[in-house]
Write a protein that holds these residues in place. Sequence first.
Motif, PDB file in Angstrom:
ATOM      1  N   PRO A 144       0.837  -1.200   0.000  1.00  0.00           N
ATOM      2  CA  PRO A 144       0.000   0.000   0.000  1.00  0.00           C
ATOM      3  C   PRO A 144       0.871   1.249   0.000  1.00  0.00           C
ATOM      4  O   PRO A 144       2.008   1.215   0.464  1.00  0.00           O
ATOM      5  CB  PRO A 144      -0.802  -0.112   1.300  1.00  0.00           C
ATOM      6  CG  PRO A 144      -0.136  -1.149   2.118  1.00  0.00           C
ATOM      7  CD  PRO A 144       0.700  -1.979   1.209  1.00  0.00           C
ATOM      8  N   GLU A 195      -1.246   5.283   3.188  1.00  0.00           N
ATOM      9  CA  GLU A 195      -2.136   4.236   3.691  1.00  0.00           C
ATOM     10  C   GLU A 195      -1.462   3.460   4.802  1.00  0.00           C
ATOM     11  O   GLU A 195      -2.103   3.104   5.790  1.00  0.00           O
ATOM     12  CB  GLU A 195      -2.527   3.276   2.565  1.00  0.00           C
ATOM     13  CG  GLU A 195      -3.554   3.830   1.612  1.00  0.00           C
ATOM     14  CD  GLU A 195      -3.969   2.797   0.574  1.00  0.00           C
ATOM     15  OE1 GLU A 195      -4.009   1.599   0.903  1.00  0.00           O
ATOM     16  OE2 GLU A 195      -4.252   3.207  -0.553  1.00  0.00           O
ATOM     17  N   GLN A 196      -0.171   3.207   4.659  1.00  0.00           N
ATOM     18  CA  GLN A 196       0.560   2.497   5.700  1.00  0.00           C
ATOM     19  C   GLN A 196       0.567   3.303   6.990  1.00  0.00           C
ATOM     20  O   GLN A 196       0.333   2.765   8.060  1.00  0.00           O
ATOM     21  CB  GLN A 196       1.998   2.212   5.261  1.00  0.00           C
ATOM     22  CG  GLN A 196       2.116   1.111   4.244  1.00  0.00           C
ATOM     23  CD  GLN A 196       3.558   0.859   3.844  1.00  0.00           C
ATOM     24  OE1 GLN A 196       4.434   1.684   4.073  1.00  0.00           O
ATOM     25  NE2 GLN A 196       3.793  -0.287   3.224  1.00  0.00           N
TER      26      GLN A 196
END
Length: 142
Positions: A83, A87-88
Amino acid sequence: MTDDARAKRARTLATAAKAKSQARTAAAEKAIRILVKRGEPITFQAVQREAAVSHAFLCNHPDLRGRIERLRAQARSVPAPTPPADEQSMLVLALTGQITRLKKQHRVDVQALRDALEQAHGENLDLRRELARRGGVTAAAQ
């Protein structure tokens, strides 16, 4: 058995064997398509299991063997998608918040259990004293 009967029987057996081989080949090809569609790794074992054919059958058919080996090599060369960084970091923040909430709830639960245990010990002590006052149990028996 006459030569004519033997020849006819041999043709019948050859036709049946060819049909069986074609059916197994079709089942293996269908299994490969299903595995690809599901996104599962393409291995001899996976195709064998999905198509209900033997490992030897797959290895002895050059077209099937080559196709399985190519797909397996492709899967190994393509790295797993990761990702994006934002997003992480959002995932890390969400999980960190969840862990913090769970730790706080754990501390509250443990304190409630300690308070309940302390109250139970106090009630137990009161009951023992009352029992001793009424003469039911001597101090040595406690």
